[in-house]
Design a protein around this motif. Structure first.
Motif, PDB file in Angstrom:
ATOM      1  N   PHE A 178       0.572  -1.074   0.127  1.00  0.00           N
ATOM      2  CA  PHE A 178       0.209  -0.176   0.119  1.00  0.00           C
ATOM      3  C   PHE A 178       0.799   0.398  -0.714  1.00  0.00           C
ATOM      4  CE2 PHE A 178      -2.153  -3.135   2.517  1.00  0.00           C
ATOM      5  CZ  PHE A 178      -3.404  -3.791   1.440  1.00  0.00           C
ATOM      6  N   GLY A 179       2.280   1.308   0.431  1.00  0.00           N
ATOM      7  CA  GLY A 179       3.299   2.214   0.243  1.00  0.00           C
ATOM      8  C   GLY A 179       3.218   2.878  -1.207  1.00  0.00           C
ATOM      9  N   PRO A 180       3.953   3.734  -1.825  1.00  0.00           N
ATOM     10  CA  PRO A 180       4.687   4.465  -2.814  1.00  0.00           C
ATOM     11  C   PRO A 180       4.618   3.201  -3.997  1.00  0.00           C
ATOM     12  CG  PRO A 180       5.739   5.703  -0.931  1.00  0.00           C
ATOM     13  CD  PRO A 180       5.192   4.127  -0.736  1.00  0.00           C
ATOM     14  N   GLY A 181       3.825   3.235  -5.229  1.00  0.00           N
ATOM     15  CA  GLY A 181       4.236   2.184  -5.895  1.00  0.00           C
ATOM     16  C   GLY A 181       2.809   1.192  -6.080  1.00  0.00           C
ATOM     17  N   GLY A 182       2.295   0.670  -4.576  1.00  0.00           N
ATOM     18  CA  GLY A 182       1.351  -0.193  -4.569  1.00  0.00           C
ATOM     19  C   GLY A 182       1.698  -1.475  -6.187  1.00  0.00           C
ATOM     20  N   VAL A 183       0.625  -2.301  -5.531  1.00  0.00           N
ATOM     21  CA  VAL A 183       0.524  -3.580  -6.132  1.00  0.00           C
ATOM     22  C   VAL A 183       0.418  -3.096  -8.272  1.00  0.00           C
ATOM     23  CG1 VAL A 183      -0.873  -4.940  -6.830  1.00  0.00           C
ATOM     24  CG2 VAL A 183      -1.060  -4.472  -4.631  1.00  0.00           C
ATOM     25  N   ARG A 184       1.210  -3.430  -8.763  1.00  0.00           N
ATOM     26  CA  ARG A 184       1.661  -3.890  -9.927  1.00  0.00           C
ATOM     27  C   ARG A 184       0.016  -4.100 -10.869  1.00  0.00           C
ATOM     28  NH1 ARG A 184       6.607  -5.520 -11.998  1.00  0.00           N
ATOM     29  NH2 ARG A 184       5.355  -7.757 -12.182  1.00  0.00           N
ATOM     30  N   ILE A 185      -0.708  -3.391 -11.547  1.00  0.00           N
ATOM     31  CA  ILE A 185      -2.033  -3.867 -11.739  1.00  0.00           C
ATOM     32  C   ILE A 185      -1.765  -4.052 -13.480  1.00  0.00           C
ATOM     33  CG2 ILE A 185      -3.165  -3.965 -10.488  1.00  0.00           C
ATOM     34  CD1 ILE A 185      -4.115  -1.143 -10.779  1.00  0.00           C
ATOM     35  N   ALA A 186      -0.477  -3.055 -13.822  1.00  0.00           N
ATOM     36  CA  ALA A 186      -0.785  -2.541 -15.736  1.00  0.00           C
ATOM     37  C   ALA A 186       0.972  -2.983 -15.588  1.00  0.00           C
ATOM     38  CB  ALA A 186      -0.436  -1.160 -15.884  1.00  0.00           C
ATOM     39  N   SER A 187       1.862  -2.809 -16.619  1.00  0.00           N
ATOM     40  CA  SER A 187       3.062  -2.694 -17.446  1.00  0.00           C
ATOM     41  C   SER A 187       3.696  -1.244 -17.705  1.00  0.00           C
ATOM     42  CB  SER A 187       3.170  -3.794 -18.389  1.00  0.00           C
ATOM     43  OG  SER A 187       2.760  -2.743 -19.957  1.00  0.00           O
ATOM     44  N   GLY A 188       4.991  -1.654 -17.590  1.00  0.00           N
ATOM     45  CA  GLY A 188       5.045  -0.271 -18.216  1.00  0.00           C
ATOM     46  C   GLY A 188       6.498  -0.042 -17.048  1.00  0.00           C
ATOM     47  N   ASP A 189       7.384   1.120 -17.459  1.00  0.00           N
ATOM     48  CA  ASP A 189       8.507   1.787 -16.121  1.00  0.00           C
ATOM     49  C   ASP A 189       8.116   2.005 -15.288  1.00  0.00           C
ATOM     50  OD1 ASP A 189      10.485   0.063 -18.209  1.00  0.00           O
ATOM     51  OD2 ASP A 189      10.892   2.290 -19.381  1.00  0.00           O
ATOM     52  N   SER A 190       7.209   2.637 -15.245  1.00  0.00           N
ATOM     53  CA  SER A 190       6.142   3.276 -13.721  1.00  0.00           C
ATOM     54  C   SER A 190       5.760   2.240 -12.686  1.00  0.00           C
ATOM     55  CB  SER A 190       5.259   3.873 -14.588  1.00  0.00           C
ATOM     56  OG  SER A 190       3.718   3.422 -15.375  1.00  0.00           O
ATOM     57  N   ALA A 191       6.037   1.104 -13.086  1.00  0.00           N
ATOM     58  CA  ALA A 191       5.139   0.175 -12.194  1.00  0.00           C
ATOM     59  C   ALA A 191       5.835  -1.446 -12.234  1.00  0.00           C
ATOM     60  CB  ALA A 191       4.186  -0.595 -12.743  1.00  0.00           C
ATOM     61  N   ARG A 192       7.971  -0.831 -12.774  1.00  0.00           N
ATOM     62  CA  ARG A 192       8.115  -2.040 -12.831  1.00  0.00           C
ATOM     63  C   ARG A 192       8.851  -2.452 -11.643  1.00  0.00           C
ATOM     64  NH1 ARG A 192      13.468   0.313 -15.344  1.00  0.00           N
ATOM     65  NH2 ARG A 192      14.428   2.136 -13.929  1.00  0.00           N
ATOM     66  N   ASN A 193       8.481  -1.475 -10.057  1.00  0.00           N
ATOM     67  CA  ASN A 193       8.875  -1.868  -8.720  1.00  0.00           C
ATOM     68  C   ASN A 193       8.261  -2.373  -7.734  1.00  0.00           C
ATOM     69  OD1 ASN A 193      12.104  -1.646  -9.365  1.00  0.00           O
ATOM     70  ND2 ASN A 193      11.481   0.998  -9.595  1.00  0.00           N
ATOM     71  N   ALA A 194       6.549  -2.258  -8.551  1.00  0.00           N
ATOM     72  CA  ALA A 194       5.790  -2.505  -8.162  1.00  0.00           C
ATOM     73  C   ALA A 194       5.324  -3.880  -7.743  1.00  0.00           C
ATOM     74  CB  ALA A 194       4.295  -2.270  -8.215  1.00  0.00           C
ATOM     75  N   HIS A 195       4.582  -4.520  -6.577  1.00  0.00           N
ATOM     76  CA  HIS A 195       4.307  -6.471  -6.421  1.00  0.00           C
ATOM     77  C   HIS A 195       2.751  -6.486  -7.752  1.00  0.00           C
ATOM     78  CE1 HIS A 195       7.909  -7.510  -4.545  1.00  0.00           C
ATOM     79  NE2 HIS A 195       7.770  -6.458  -3.671  1.00  0.00           N
ATOM     80  N   THR A 196       3.228  -7.330  -8.151  1.00  0.00           N
ATOM     81  CA  THR A 196       1.413  -7.984  -8.665  1.00  0.00           C
ATOM     82  C   THR A 196       1.390  -8.637  -7.375  1.00  0.00           C
ATOM     83  OG1 THR A 196       2.785 -10.276  -9.029  1.00  0.00           O
ATOM     84  CG2 THR A 196       3.530  -8.537 -11.151  1.00  0.00           C
ATOM     85  N   PRO A 197      -0.515  -8.874  -8.126  1.00  0.00           N
ATOM     86  CA  PRO A 197      -0.488  -9.625  -6.465  1.00  0.00           C
ATOM     87  C   PRO A 197      -0.273 -10.772  -5.772  1.00  0.00           C
ATOM     88  CG  PRO A 197      -2.214  -8.429  -8.054  1.00  0.00           C
ATOM     89  CD  PRO A 197      -1.417  -8.850  -8.566  1.00  0.00           C
ATOM     90  N   ARG A 198       0.053 -11.326  -7.265  1.00  0.00           N
ATOM     91  CA  ARG A 198       0.712 -13.093  -6.899  1.00  0.00           C
ATOM     92  C   ARG A 198       2.144 -13.158  -5.824  1.00  0.00           C
ATOM     93  NH1 ARG A 198       1.160 -16.760 -11.278  1.00  0.00           N
ATOM     94  NH2 ARG A 198      -0.977 -17.122 -11.940  1.00  0.00           N
ATOM     95  N   GLU A 199       3.151 -11.738  -6.085  1.00  0.00           N
ATOM     96  CA  GLU A 199       3.995 -12.067  -5.587  1.00  0.00           C
ATOM     97  C   GLU A 199       4.129 -11.520  -3.909  1.00  0.00           C
ATOM     98  OE1 GLU A 199       6.996 -10.242  -9.064  1.00  0.00           O
ATOM     99  OE2 GLU A 199       5.797  -8.618  -7.959  1.00  0.00           O
ATOM    100  N   LEU A 200       2.315 -10.715  -3.863  1.00  0.00           N
ATOM    101  CA  LEU A 200       2.421  -9.810  -2.757  1.00  0.00           C
ATOM    102  C   LEU A 200       1.670 -11.274  -1.505  1.00  0.00           C
ATOM    103  CD1 LEU A 200       0.842  -6.807  -3.098  1.00  0.00           C
ATOM    104  CD2 LEU A 200       2.652  -7.100  -2.188  1.00  0.00           C
ATOM    105  N   VAL A 201       1.260 -12.604  -2.362  1.00  0.00           N
ATOM    106  CA  VAL A 201       0.666 -13.890  -1.807  1.00  0.00           C
ATOM    107  C   VAL A 201       2.212 -14.315  -1.232  1.00  0.00           C
ATOM    108  CG1 VAL A 201      -0.249 -15.965  -2.287  1.00  0.00           C
ATOM    109  CG2 VAL A 201      -1.252 -13.655  -2.567  1.00  0.00           C
ATOM    110  N   VAL A 202       3.072 -14.337  -2.292  1.00  0.00           N
ATOM    111  CA  VAL A 202       4.295 -15.002  -1.369  1.00  0.00           C
ATOM    112  C   VAL A 202       4.488 -14.263  -0.762  1.00  0.00           C
ATOM    113  CG1 VAL A 202       6.611 -15.459  -2.651  1.00  0.00           C
ATOM    114  CG2 VAL A 202       4.607 -16.148  -4.284  1.00  0.00           C
ATOM    115  N   LEU A 203       5.221 -12.440  -0.680  1.00  0.00           N
ATOM    116  CA  LEU A 203       5.309 -12.129   0.159  1.00  0.00           C
ATOM    117  C   LEU A 203       5.113 -12.170   1.609  1.00  0.00           C
ATOM    118  CD1 LEU A 203       6.208  -8.851  -1.727  1.00  0.00           C
ATOM    119  CD2 LEU A 203       8.544 -10.626  -0.654  1.00  0.00           C
TER     120      LEU A 203
END
Length: 485
Positions: free
Chosen positions: A180-205
């Protein structure tokens, strides 16, 4: 500082730690010796004796480390001390990396100095407390997060969570920050979202967040049948030994212990540095060191609410965070532009802080003499105990019954040295023996008597009244052995 110079500095610190370990022999503290005993029991295919009288809280990863070191035999206790000293080097390097990436070279150098010169951290390292390797993992997790590593911070916190539960809170906060911090969950592709996590990655975390507490609960369940054994036994032991506990005492002890672990000038400079850093960079940029300070405070007060002992060791995490900010408070002027209007005032303030720091260091210099005296005392009494246990008369009387001590404090040391079970070494605080070896501590020697002959919650008679029928059979240093067959 270049990568090569950093590696050279780390190598120099490592060499210094190894030389200290060789030239200044010392031995683990009470808690660490219990972990060595439990590790050996695992190697022998036995269930660790977590439930013995006055046993400390078990830390699963430390038990595993002790088991690995136990392969070499009795010398493992000295190797555990070496691991503590090397962990201190890793902690200093982690603090350097964290502060350098946040503030630059000079604030980082001071932050590393503040941590590396702490009397508390030095003592914890040379007595092989679990806290120093825990802090090293936390510091490198923080540094990795600042550097933008995606998985490494959570892996390090998962390992740290098997050493101390404060890491559970840090891991949970890190997950919330990633989600929920800066970047949030990645729901779109592109450089602006490359450091955010996908929902699946958040489940792993999230799985990594709960991994350490689940493994801790599972280890307690398998060994004792109670998944909450570490919590309940720690609370009960604190009550039995009359230790400071409870939320009412937490506010005062929080201030006292932070000043004790971090040292008053560093703690005060840390508070000032935190305010300056947040004003200049914003709280989001300072989220990682702020989390170290605030999480430590939350867990300390949480321990008070849970009825656990309130110990200085529980505030080591905020002490590290304050050291990082203190480095910035004193040397942050080096990060300003030459024409910055705050530069002259900050530089003058740094000079005043330096004078105060040098004066405080000179005032506290005897503390290092105290550390040296403590290490000599530990080395001497350990040697006296080993020689007493090896005395022919003591060995003979051991065949007739258990070895008993006036308190619980030398029980794990003796079990480790002799490689025996819990029925062969115990304390007279539980029951008076009718056979075997009863070891007493000379009451005329104050420090040994207070350290080994007396303990909160233990009757003083255990070190005064010789059991009926026992006669003196050997003496070594402050220890006197009585036997009966």
């Amino acid at each position: 500082m270049s990568r090569r110079r950093e590696l050279a500095a780390a190598a120099g610190l490592t060499l210094a730690a190894v030389l200290w370990w060789v030239l200044v022999p010392t031995y683990p503290a009470y808690d660490a010796y219990w972990h060595l005993v439990w590790g050996r029991e695992l190697l022998d295919g036995m269930s660790p004796s977590f439930e013995v009288y006055a046993a400390p809280t078990q830390h699963p990863l430390y038990v595993a480390v002790a088991a690995v070191l136990g392969v070499v035999g009795e010398f493992a206790d000295r190797l555990l001390v070496l691991a503590g000293l090397l962990s201190l080097v890793a902690l200093v390097c982690g603090v350097w990396r964290l502060a350098r990436d946040l503030f630059g070279v000079w604030p980082a150098a001071l932050a590393a100095l503040f941590v590396g010169s702490s009397f508390a951290f030095l003592l914890y390292a040379v007595r092989a407390y679990v806290d120093v390797p825990f802090l090293a993992l936390v510091a490198w997790a923080a540094a990795s997060e600042v550097r933008g590593h995606r998985w490494r911070p959570m892996v390090l916190l998962a390992l740290a969570g098997l050493l101390r539960p404060e890491a559970w809170v840090l891991a949970g906060l890190l997950w919330l920050w990633r989600a929920f911090g800066p970047g949030g969950v990645r729901i779109a592709s592109g450089d602006s979202a490359r450091n955010a996590h996908t929902p699946r990655e958040l489940v792993v975390l999230a799985g990594m967040v709960v991994l350490a507490p689940v493994l801790w609960l599972l280890s307690d369940l398998l060994v004792t049948g109670d998944p909450l054994h570490s919590l309940t036994s720690t609370s009960e032991l604190a009550e039995a030994l009359g230790r400071d506990r409870g939320i009412a005492k937490a506010p005062r002890l929080f201030v006292v212990y932070v000043f004790d672990v971090a040292r008053a000038p560093v703690a005060l400079a840390g508070v000032i540095g935190a305010v300056l850093a947040v004003r200049r960079y914003g709280w989001k940029a300072m989220a990682v060191p702020l989390a170290l300070v605030l999480t430590g405070a939350v867990t300390f007060f949480g321990a008070g609410i849970a009825g656990l002992s309130l110990l200085p060791r529980y505030l080591t995490v905020p002490a590290v965070g304050l050291a990082v900010f203190a480095g910035y408070a004193v040397a942050g002027f080096t990060t300003l532009a030459a024409d910055d209007r705050w530069l002259p005032a900050w530089r003058r303030g740094a000079i005043v802080a330096g004078v105060v720091g040098v004066a405080f260091f000179a005032w506290k210099l005897p503390s290092f003499g105290t550390l040296s005296g403590e290490l000599r005392f530990v080395n001497d009494t350990h040697g006296d105990l080993v020689r007493l246990l090896d005395d022919p008369e003591v060995r003979q009387a051991r065949g007739c019954g258990p070895i008993t001590f006036p308190t619980y404090r030398l029980v794990p040391d003796t079990r480790w040295v002799l490689d025996v079970g819990e029925d062969q070494v115990t304390t007279r605080a539980i029951a008076e023996p009718d056979r075997g070896v009863a070891i007493f501590v000379d009451r005329s020697e104050k420090k040994p008597r207070q350290r080994y002959g007396e303990a909160d919650g233990v009757p003083r008679a255990t070190n005064r009244e010789v059991p009926e029928g026992f006669v003196e059979i050997a003496a070594e240093g402050p220890f006197v052995a009585y036997g009966r067959c």
